[in-house]
Design a protein around this motif. Structure first.
Motif, mmCIF file in Angstrom:
data_model
loop_
_atom_site.group_PDB
_atom_site.id
_atom_site.type_symbol
_atom_site.label_atom_id
_atom_site.label_comp_id
_atom_site.label_asym_id
_atom_site.label_seq_id
_atom_site.Cartn_x
_atom_site.Cartn_y
_atom_site.Cartn_z
ATOM 1 N N ILE A 1 33.125 22.270 12.181
ATOM 2 C CA ILE A 1 33.986 23.445 12.269
ATOM 3 C C ILE A 1 34.563 23.522 13.671
ATOM 4 N N ARG A 2 35.894 23.707 13.726
ATOM 5 C CA ARG A 2 36.598 23.843 15.007
ATOM 6 C C ARG A 2 37.429 25.112 14.965
ATOM 7 N N GLY A 3 37.566 25.728 16.118
ATOM 8 C CA GLY A 3 38.401 26.923 16.188
ATOM 9 C C GLY A 3 38.455 27.472 17.590
ATOM 10 N N PRO A 4 39.481 28.275 17.882
ATOM 11 C CA PRO A 4 39.656 28.816 19.220
ATOM 12 C C PRO A 4 38.508 29.736 19.642
ATOM 13 N N ALA A 5 37.816 30.349 18.683
ATOM 14 C CA ALA A 5 36.703 31.252 19.018
ATOM 15 C C ALA A 5 35.429 30.482 19.379
ATOM 16 N N LEU A 6 35.433 29.182 19.144
ATOM 17 C CA LEU A 6 34.246 28.370 19.412
ATOM 18 C C LEU A 6 34.376 27.663 20.758
ATOM 19 N N LYS A 7 33.279 27.627 21.511
ATOM 20 C CA LYS A 7 33.282 26.922 22.802
ATOM 21 C C LYS A 7 33.369 25.417 22.578
ATOM 22 N N GLU A 8 32.725 24.953 21.520
ATOM 23 C CA GLU A 8 32.728 23.527 21.186
ATOM 24 C C GLU A 8 32.672 23.375 19.676
ATOM 25 N N THR A 9 32.886 22.166 19.208
ATOM 26 C CA THR A 9 32.819 21.893 17.778
ATOM 27 C C THR A 9 31.439 22.257 17.257
ATOM 28 N N LEU A 10 31.404 22.887 16.106
ATOM 29 C CA LEU A 10 30.159 23.332 15.493
ATOM 30 C C LEU A 10 29.843 22.439 14.297
ATOM 31 N N LEU A 11 28.618 21.933 14.230
ATOM 32 C CA LEU A 11 28.156 21.184 13.061
ATOM 33 C C LEU A 11 27.176 22.081 12.311
ATOM 34 N N LEU A 12 27.551 22.475 11.107
ATOM 35 C CA LEU A 12 26.768 23.414 10.316
ATOM 36 C C LEU A 12 26.240 22.721 9.064
#
Length: 171
Positions: free
Chosen positions: A134-145
């Motif tokens: 998951i990527r997005g402007p609200a995230l500091k870095e790419t999230l692996l969920l």
């Protein structure tokens, strides 16, 4: 009717030549590996080439196959690393709680309160289960969920949204 690239799902890849008469070593990404030969023509990613597949034998780590239009070892070698795509309409319909990776990529990811977290950029599986990237402007870095019912209670393909209940420490 010709399908667009978006209407195709990656079902396998050519791992290289096998033998000297144009046979290839095929890696199948299908739940039942031999089903790859049942989906009709398989296409390259850009759709510029298509192949009829005839399986010839099981091989260590894959399947031996003959592809239409491939008659020599050199032609088979040139296809090494080529991903193969089937028309989505030829693939089996999945149960309600299963999804093709291609259907998840691009979905908007929201938290249970409706706030946008980002978008699904990719889906990975390294053997222990599926991970949503998951990527997005609200995230500091790419999230692996981890793609589990607890983490992703709702997937609405038609609305283009999935709800992610992020475990503590991931938000």
């Amino acid at each position: 009717m010709t399908a667009d690239k978006e209407e195709r799902i990656c079902v396998g890849a050519i791992a290289g030549a096998f033998g000297v008469q144009g046979e290839v070593r095929l890696k199948s990404f299908c739940a039942e590996p031999t089903a790859i030969a049942e989906y009709g023509l398989l296409y390259t990613e850009d759709g510029s080439r298509s192949f009829k597949v005839r399986l010839t034998r099981p091989l260590s780590g894959g399947l031996g196959a003959r592809l239409s239009g491939v008659a020599t070892k050199e032609e088979a070698d040139a296809l090494k690393g080529t991903n193969l795509y089937a028309d989505k309409s030829r693939l089996p319909k999945l149960p309600d709680d299963e999804y093709y990776y291609a259907d998840l990529i691009g979905l908007e990811v929201r938290d249970p309160g409706g706030a946008v977290i980002g978008k699904v950029a990719a889906v990975h599986n390294h053997g222990a289960g599926d991970l949503l990237e998951i990527r997005g402007p609200a995230l500091k870095e790419t999230l692996l969920l981890p793609f589990t019912l607890a983490n992703v209670p709702t997937v609405d393909i038609a609305a283009g949204v999935l709800v992610a209940d992020l475990p503590e420490g991931l938000d």
